[in-house]
Write an enzyme that holds these catalytic residues in place. Structure first.
Site, PDB file in Angstrom:
ATOM      1  NE  ARG A  61      24.889  61.824  43.633  1.00 12.01           N
ATOM      2  CZ  ARG A  61      25.502  60.768  43.104  1.00 12.01           C
ATOM      3  NH1 ARG A  61      24.935  59.583  43.144  1.00 12.01           N
ATOM      4  NH2 ARG A  61      26.685  60.910  42.561  1.00 12.01           N
ATOM      5  CG  HIS A  65      23.708  64.269  39.551  1.00 14.78           C
ATOM      6  ND1 HIS A  65      24.582  63.241  39.305  1.00 14.78           N
ATOM      7  CD2 HIS A  65      24.141  64.846  40.696  1.00 14.78           C
ATOM      8  CE1 HIS A  65      25.507  63.200  40.261  1.00 14.78           C
ATOM      9  NE2 HIS A  65      25.256  64.158  41.126  1.00 14.78           N
ATOM     10  CB  VAL A  69      23.807  67.775  33.167  1.00 10.11           C
ATOM     11  CG1 VAL A  69      24.216  67.310  31.775  1.00 10.11           C
ATOM     12  CG2 VAL A  69      24.829  67.333  34.208  1.00 10.11           C
ATOM     13  CB  THR A 242      21.687  62.275  61.948  1.00  9.37           C
ATOM     14  OG1 THR A 242      22.262  63.532  61.512  1.00  9.37           O
ATOM     15  CG2 THR A 242      21.657  62.238  63.447  1.00  9.37           C
TER      16      THR A 242
HETATM   17  C1  HEM Z   1      29.807  69.986  46.047  1.00  6.29           C
HETATM   18  C2  HEM Z   1      29.933  69.147  45.049  1.00  6.29           C
HETATM   19  C3  HEM Z   1      29.370  67.749  45.126  1.00  6.29           C
HETATM   20  C4  HEM Z   1      30.058  66.608  44.915  1.00  6.29           C
HETATM   21  C5  HEM Z   1      31.523  66.486  44.537  1.00  6.29           C
HETATM   22  C6  HEM Z   1      29.142  65.518  45.129  1.00  6.29           C
HETATM   23  C7  HEM Z   1      29.467  64.181  44.993  1.00  6.29           C
HETATM   24  C8  HEM Z   1      28.692  63.135  45.461  1.00  6.29           C
HETATM   25  C9  HEM Z   1      29.102  61.772  45.489  1.00  6.29           C
HETATM   26  C10 HEM Z   1      30.441  61.237  44.991  1.00  6.29           C
HETATM   27  C11 HEM Z   1      28.104  61.048  46.061  1.00  6.29           C
HETATM   28  C12 HEM Z   1      28.093  59.554  46.324  1.00  6.29           C
HETATM   29  C13 HEM Z   1      27.919  58.787  45.017  1.00  6.29           C
HETATM   30  C14 HEM Z   1      28.246  57.311  45.162  1.00  6.29           C
HETATM   31  O1  HEM Z   1      29.233  56.989  45.817  1.00  6.29           O
HETATM   32  O2  HEM Z   1      27.493  56.492  44.577  1.00  6.29           O
HETATM   33  C15 HEM Z   1      27.043  61.968  46.380  1.00  6.29           C
HETATM   34  C16 HEM Z   1      25.858  61.623  46.964  1.00  6.29           C
HETATM   35  C17 HEM Z   1      24.826  62.522  47.206  1.00  6.29           C
HETATM   36  N1  HEM Z   1      24.791  63.845  46.809  1.00  6.29           N
HETATM   37 FE1  HEM Z   1      26.353  64.935  46.172  1.00  6.29          FE
HETATM   38  N2  HEM Z   1      27.923  66.018  45.468  1.00  6.29           N
HETATM   39  C18 HEM Z   1      28.001  67.379  45.462  1.00  6.29           C
HETATM   40  C19 HEM Z   1      26.963  68.261  45.695  1.00  6.29           C
HETATM   41  C20 HEM Z   1      25.656  67.884  45.937  1.00  6.29           C
HETATM   42  C21 HEM Z   1      24.521  68.768  45.918  1.00  6.29           C
HETATM   43  C22 HEM Z   1      24.574  70.254  45.554  1.00  6.29           C
HETATM   44  C23 HEM Z   1      23.432  68.019  46.227  1.00  6.29           C
HETATM   45  C24 HEM Z   1      21.976  68.416  46.306  1.00  6.29           C
HETATM   46  C25 HEM Z   1      21.541  69.639  46.464  1.00  6.29           C
HETATM   47  C26 HEM Z   1      23.889  66.673  46.485  1.00  6.29           C
HETATM   48  C27 HEM Z   1      23.125  65.630  46.922  1.00  6.29           C
HETATM   49  C28 HEM Z   1      23.599  64.355  47.190  1.00  6.29           C
HETATM   50  C29 HEM Z   1      22.834  63.346  47.921  1.00  6.29           C
HETATM   51  C30 HEM Z   1      21.489  63.569  48.585  1.00  6.29           C
HETATM   52  C31 HEM Z   1      23.609  62.180  47.913  1.00  6.29           C
HETATM   53  C32 HEM Z   1      23.222  60.819  48.496  1.00  6.29           C
HETATM   54  C33 HEM Z   1      22.416  60.065  47.450  1.00  6.29           C
HETATM   55  C34 HEM Z   1      21.980  58.667  47.846  1.00  6.29           C
HETATM   56  O3  HEM Z   1      22.175  58.229  48.976  1.00  6.29           O
HETATM   57  O4  HEM Z   1      21.408  58.008  46.955  1.00  6.29           O
HETATM   58  N3  HEM Z   1      25.236  66.624  46.261  1.00  6.29           N
HETATM   59  N4  HEM Z   1      27.419  63.238  45.991  1.00  6.29           N
END
Ligand code: HEM
Ligand SMILES: *[C@@H]1O[C@H](CO)[C@@H](O)[C@H](O)[C@H]1NC(C)=O
Ligand SMILES: *[C@@H]1O[C@H](CO)[C@@H](O)[C@H](O)[C@H]1NC(C)=O
Length: 323
Positions: A61, A65, A69, A242
């Site tokens: 993630r 990010h 940006v 999972t």
């Molecule tokens: C499609 C639009 C996306 C939105 C709106 C989004 C939003 C979010 C949000 C809100 C969270 C949880 C944050 C929290 O509650 O603390 C999250 C977690 C995560 N996102 Fe996304 N995300 C998007 C796309 C992506 C993409 C493109 C990737 C990587 C290629 C990604 C990888 C991850 C991962 C791996 C987590 C879990 C992180 C953890 O457990 O520490 N996301 N995302």
């Protein structure tokens, strides 16, 4: 592919030369200057993911990010240094992004082996790939040669990163601005097959969404009450089946309205998403297809607006610009 072996070596050498001169990224960028780079990063990620599976997701993630940006320039890693306010403090990142310590640790090991050579942005790209692989996902060759920014953008972190409340038109627009097709967006979103989100990211979905499986929602409501701050930071897996395995279950969840985030479910249930729902079904039917398209989209994501050549710098510490 078969035809490639008939291209004369001299021509291939020329192609490599040109792409370097072009400021293009290439997987062998550090072949001569930091021979052990890949094994140092991989070793550190093995340790980190063995200690906590979620770290593989967190680092993945972090790379996303960073890239969305102002390009993959390590900008997300910079600390606020008043009056400078960086990306870490932006709403999408604050009290949510993790893995900074792991990247610092890898950077320290890499600096010890090859001082002043490897950028933080490249370390992050390699670590994100390794995290994906260690959780069971696909691998890809990581193009390298990015340099680090000397600034970051608090504002762009709010503009360019989609919110979990986004609908499918918002999402298509946000990914479109970064050069991605809706299909590539659906592939990249499959990253939500690993890791966790906090109640504050999916509360509205539990209580206001028409597109949520009621059994699934009711279960989650127990720890995520209708209004905050109670339960705000309670964690649920993004993939209810999972959470710590990189597989295609994310898409299976969408098909039964068990996507955790509103934005996730929008790709299957949003207005006018027949096309995207079809893609979701394809990925659901074939993890091989999902893996191949995810890997290709990750290479593309890793190539967003890199600083190359003499632009930017190689930071000595990922959290600070060099003096
Ligand atoms: C499609 C639009 C996306 C939105 C709106 C989004 C939003 C979010 C949000 C809100 C969270 C949880 C944050 C929290 O509650 O603390 C999250 C977690 C995560 N996102 Fe996304 N995300 C998007 C796309 C992506 C993409 C493109 C990737 C990587 C290629 C990604 C990888 C991850 C991962 C791996 C987590 C879990 C992180 C953890 O457990 O520490 N996301 N995302
Ligand atoms: C960061 O630096 C780049 C390159 O020097 C510049 O184009 C950009 O406007 C700067 N961003 C901020 C937020 O200062
Ligand atoms: C999507 O949400 C935006 C606001 O984020 C709104 O302006 C737009 O009308 C919505 N589109 C659809 C199709 O619901």
């Amino acid at each position: 592919m078969a035809s490639i072996k008939f291209i004369p070596c001299s021509l291939l050498a020329l192609v490599v030369l040109f792409s370097a001169a072009d400021g293009q990224l290439r997987p062998d960028f550090y072949a001569a200057t930091c021979t052990n780079l890949a094994s140092i990063v991989r070793g550190a990620m093995v340790t980190a993911v063995s200690a906590e599976r979620r770290m593989g997701a967190s680092v993945l993630r972090l790379h996303f990010h960073d890239c969305f940006v102002q390009g993959c320039d390590g900008s997300v890693l910079l600390n606020d240094l008043p009056p400078f306010v960086g990306e870490k403090s932006a709403a999408n990142n604050l009290n949510s992004l993790r893995g900074f310590d792991v990247i610092d640790g890898i950077k320290a090991s890499v600096e010890a082996a090859c001082p002043g050579v490897v950028s933080c942005a490249d370390i992050l790209a390699l670590a994100a790939r390794d995290g994906t692989v260690l959780l069971g996902g696909p691998t890809w060759a990581v193009p390298l040669g990015r340099r680090d920014s000397t600034n970051a953008s608090f504002n762009l972190a709010s503009v360019d990163l989609p919110a979990p409340s986004a609908n499918v038109s918002d999402l298509i627009a946000a990914f479109g601005r970064k050069g991605f097709t809706p299909r590539e967006m659906a592939a990249l979103s499959g990253a939500h097959t690993v890791g966790f989100a906090q109640c504050r990211s999916f509360r509205e979905r539990l209580y206001k969404d028409g597109s949520v499986d009621p059994v699934f929602a009711d279960k989650l409501k127990a720890n995520c009450p209708a209004s905050g701050p109670a339960g705000d930071s309670f964690l649920e897996p993004l993939d209810v089946l999972t959470a710590s395995v990189f597989d295609n279950n994310y898409y299976h969840n969408l098909a039964v309205r068990r996507g955790l985030l509103h934005s996730d479910q929008e790709m299957y249930s949003g207005t006018g998403t027949e096309y995207l729902a079809g893609v979701v079904n394809q990925y659901r039917g074939s993890s091989t297809l999902f893996f191949a398209e995810f890997a290709a989209a990750m290479v593309k994501m890793g190539s967003i607006d890199p600083l190359t050549g003499a632009a930017g710098q190689v930071r000595a510490k990922c959290r600070f610009v060099n003096h």
